[in-house]
Design an enzyme around this catalytic site. Structure first.
Site, short mmCIF file in Angstrom:
data_model
loop_
_atom_site.label_atom_id
_atom_site.label_comp_id
_atom_site.label_asym_id
_atom_site.label_seq_id
_atom_site.Cartn_x
_atom_site.Cartn_y
_atom_site.Cartn_z
CD GLU A 137 -11.91 -3.96 4.30
OE1 GLU A 137 -11.97 -4.02 5.55
OE2 GLU A 137 -12.17 -2.92 3.67
CG HIS A 147 -15.93 -26.36 14.68
ND1 HIS A 147 -16.01 -27.65 15.16
CD2 HIS A 147 -14.82 -26.32 13.91
CE1 HIS A 147 -14.98 -28.36 14.72
NE2 HIS A 147 -14.24 -27.57 13.95
CE LYS A 170 -15.32 -1.36 3.06
NZ LYS A 170 -14.10 -1.16 3.70
CG ASN A 205 0.40 17.68 -12.04
OD1 ASN A 205 -0.62 17.47 -12.67
ND2 ASN A 205 1.06 16.71 -11.47
N GLY A 206 3.81 17.16 -12.32
CA GLY A 206 4.47 16.23 -13.23
C GLY A 206 5.89 15.96 -12.78
CD1 TRP A 210 1.82 12.01 -4.04
CD2 TRP A 210 0.05 12.74 -2.89
NE1 TRP A 210 1.36 10.98 -3.28
CE2 TRP A 210 0.28 11.39 -2.58
CE3 TRP A 210 -1.01 13.41 -2.29
CZ2 TRP A 210 -0.52 10.70 -1.68
CZ3 TRP A 210 -1.80 12.71 -1.41
CH2 TRP A 210 -1.55 11.37 -1.10
NE ARG A 245 -4.36 17.27 -9.94
CZ ARG A 245 -4.44 16.44 -10.97
NH1 ARG A 245 -5.58 15.87 -11.24
NH2 ARG A 245 -3.40 16.21 -11.74
CB CYS A 298 1.10 18.47 -7.73
SG CYS A 298 2.59 17.67 -7.16
CD GLU A 329 -17.71 -0.13 6.03
OE1 GLU A 329 -17.60 0.43 7.13
OE2 GLU A 329 -16.73 -0.29 5.27
CE LYS A 348 -12.49 7.82 4.60
NZ LYS A 348 -12.64 6.46 4.07
C1 G6P Z 1 -14.12 4.21 10.83
C2 G6P Z 1 -14.31 4.19 9.32
C3 G6P Z 1 -13.61 2.97 8.71
C4 G6P Z 1 -12.15 2.93 9.12
C5 G6P Z 1 -11.99 3.02 10.64
C6 G6P Z 1 -10.54 3.23 11.03
O1 G6P Z 1 -14.80 3.15 11.37
O2 G6P Z 1 -15.69 4.17 9.00
O3 G6P Z 1 -13.71 3.01 7.29
O4 G6P Z 1 -11.56 1.75 8.64
O5 G6P Z 1 -12.72 4.12 11.15
O6 G6P Z 1 -10.11 4.45 10.53
P1 G6P Z 1 -8.60 4.85 10.37
O7 G6P Z 1 -8.65 6.27 9.89
O8 G6P Z 1 -7.95 4.73 11.71
O9 G6P Z 1 -7.98 3.92 9.37
#
Ligand code: G6P
Length: 615
Positions: free
Chosen positions: A488, A511, A492, A107-108, A81, A33, A3, A495, A610
């Site tokens: 994945e 193939h 990475k 926090n803790g 959290w 946090r 937290c 992108e 994002k």
């Molecule tokens: C966008 C982001 C990706 C993410 C995807 C799905 O393309 O750039 O990093 O994996 O959306 O996002 P989500 O929030 O549904 O996991």
């Protein structure tokens, strides 16, 4: 992950903004946090303690409860959290004593809270939350009743606490100060001219002051608008601490501070994975009951996700099929409507989305619901759209992810899906009991395993990056569980480093893709276990014969793979559920360092967002 707490005490006019607003802003900076509930307590000019708190994220709660309108000269705030007690309005901090004059943020984890609570209940204290924290205001109240001053009561209370804590406390009878104590959990004082802050981390007050005093473990005291009083235990009593030599100036901007010293959020988030996975696993058992029931009963299980969440979905589908013996498949969210037509009652659709807002995934949830399927959301954001609209929700606890390229949300998603597959396998008896226990034990080891992978391989990833920068293309190959990891890894690199990277099933690479191989073409292999070893070896030889630059991420036991390639990332051997989480880490590091070597900003790749809320 933990937290975030903050406290501000000021003399009139020194900060020129309403205290509620200042606390709200500070909490926003600590949101990384935790953010499942939020609240503050302020002592107003009339000497009244105003507490406003609720489940939910800061912006929403603050609008709903009017945080900005409350003013005063002393206040504390908290962004939570959940550890003890589900996220809810009553479990949100601050917590108060029976009569509502003492307010505490923490926090803790106070490990002996049950014992303390039982003792306090026997003495007539009324508890309203399920948190460990609530024992603190009641303990202070109890000591004050016996005639102690607030400060003495605070010290005596802290003496009784076992576990980890950073505490900030205000009391209407001493409205000019904030009491604080640090036992393991971080706490730092921001020293101002006519005001002082106390907070879990520096970004909370960096807008107002750069002068700081980091508290040491075992220290407690209080701050007023113009004074800091610090003590630590010396034998049986408390002795004042001379901190004059410890005050320093930080050179950070708010953004740098939030990066915790890392040059980019992405690198910070890669390094946060041990913690993110640990928090996620710690919070799982309480959440999974109804989800496991639904999966056990399901005829078909379909996982939907976009981008990185789609890759996690593919790993989830493989684990549910191979470990739990369920019919399970993964579909890209934007393609889902072509595949969901036959879905109906008895089927389960799991929507994987870290943000919980991706529109394609949300639309898939709506369609699945309309067709009568049970929908389950897996998200990192409490109360976001996808969990809200799904029948059941389960949360990763990765903390906010700021880098656009998903890292810690991926590993935590896979950890949850692996855990679910194992719980389903246990219920259905699809694996021997011993094997399930072994695989769960491996999952629990993940925080330390991921930390050691980062420590061992970061330098190697940087070396690989120095060559990758001159490559225009790359292949990522794997079989079975390794294929979504290869996908994945390729995503990475593509992108954030703008290297055209393509993932392919290793067996399928002859193939078509192999036509592109020429001298120095990078081919990155991933293998999880011994079953892929021999087969992968032939694929590696095929690439080597055409002078490809070969790399492998594979367990140390897979010598036939590791010895055959130019660059090897020797991974700790793990059962498949844990390996599915951990083996992505070298790929993340390669992509990150390649982007950095190219002078790109990995946190903000061009053309990407994002969270994507358009179809
Ligand atoms: C966008 C982001 C990706 C993410 C995807 C799905 O393309 O750039 O990093 O994996 O959306 O996002 P989500 O929030 O549904 O996991």
């Amino acid at each position: 992950m933990a937290c975030g707490i903050v406290g501000v005490v000021t003399r009139s006019g020194a900060l020129r903004r309403r205290l509620g607003l200042i606390i709200r802003d500070s909490l926003k900076r600590l949101e990384y946090r935790g953010y499942d509930s939020v609240g503050f307590a302020i002592i107003t000019a009339e000497g009244k303690l105003v507490v406003r708190k609720s489940k939910g994220m800061i912006d929403k709660v603050s609008r709903k409860l009017g945080f900005d309108e409350v003013d005063g000269l002393v206040g504390i705030g908290h962004t939570r959290w959940a550890t003890h007690g589900v996220p809810s309005d009553v479990n949100a901090h601050p917590h108060t004593d029976c009569v509502g004059t003492i307010a505490v943020v923490h926090n803790g984890i106070i490990e002996n809270y049950e014992e303390l609570r039982d003792m306090l209940v026997r003495r007539g204290h009324r508890f309203v939350s399920n948190t460990d924290t609530e024992v603190v205001p009641h303990l202070m109240e109890e000591f004050k009743r016996s005639g102690l001053s607030t400060y003495e009561a605070f010290r005596r209370s802290v003496e009784l606490l076992e576990g980890a804590y950073a505490l900030a406390v205000i009391d209407v009878s001493t409205p000019d100060r904030i009491y604080f104590a640090r036992g393991t959990s971080p706490l730092v004082i921001g020293i101002g001219d006519g005001f002082n802050f106390i907070a879990s981390d520096i970004p909370a007050f960096l807008e107002y002051t750069r002068k700081i005093l980091v508290l040491h473990d075992g220290e407690l005291g209080y701050v007023t608008a113009s004074r800091i009083h610090l003590e630590r235990r010396s034998g049986d009593s408390w002795a004042p601490v001379d901190f004059s030599g410890r005050v320093r100036l930080v050179e950070w901007t708010v953004e740098m501070a939030m990066k915790g010293g890392y040059p980019h959020f992405m690198l910070k988030e890669i390094h946060e994975q041990p913690n993110a996975v640990a928090s996620t696993l710690a919070g799982l058992e309480d959440q999974v009951g109804a989800v496991v029931d639904a999966l056990v009963k399901a005829e078909n299980i379909i996982l939907v996700g976009a981008g990185t969440s789609y890759h996690a979905s593919r790993l989830g589908a493989l684990l549910l099929s191979n470990v739990a013996g369920k019919m399970a498949s993964a579909i890209i969210s934007s393609e889902a409507s072509w595949h969901l037509k036959p879905v109906g009652e008895g089927d389960v659709v799991i929507a994987v989305s870290q943000s919980g807002e991706t529109i394609d995934t949300l639309l898939a949830v709506r369609e699945a619901k309309e067709r009568g399927a049970t929908t389950i959301a897996l998200s990192n954001v409490v109360d976001s759209a996808i969990p809200r609209e799904s029948d059941l929700a389960i949360y990763t606890r990765a903390g906010p992810e700021i880098g656009v390229a998903a890292t810690k949300t991926f590993t935590t998603q896979v950890a949850v899906l692996a855990y679910l597959a194992l719980r389903v396998a246990e219920r259905l008896g699809s694996l021997g009991r011993g094997r399930v226990a072994e695989m769960i034990a491996d999952l629990r080891r993940l925080p330390e395993v991921i930390a050691s992978i980062i420590a061992i391989h970061e330098a190697r990833a940087r070396r690989v990056a120095s060559r990758m920068v001159s490559c225009a293309n790359a292949f990522y190959l794997g079989r079975g569980y390794a294929l979504p990891i290869a996908m994945e890894g390729a995503l990475k690199l593509k992108e954030i480093a703008y290297v055209h990277a393509e993932a392919y099933p290793a067996g399928e690479s002859k193939h078509g893709p192999i036509a592109l191989i020429e001298e120095g073409f990078p081919v990155v292999f991933t293998a999880l276990g011994s079953h892929d070893g021999r087969l992968l070896r032939s694929n590696i030889e095929e690439m080597r014969a055409r002078l490809a630059w070969t790399l492998a991420v594979a367990p140390a036991t897979l010598q036939e793979v590791l010895r055959a390639v130019d660059v090897s990332f020797r991974m700790p051997p793990l059962t498949e559920a844990a390996a599915a989480v951990a083996y992505i880490v070298p790929h993340q590091l390669i992509a990150y360092y390649t982007a950095v070597r190219k002078g790109l900003d990995p946190d903000k790749p061009r053309n990407l967002a994002k969270t994507v809320t358009v179809v």
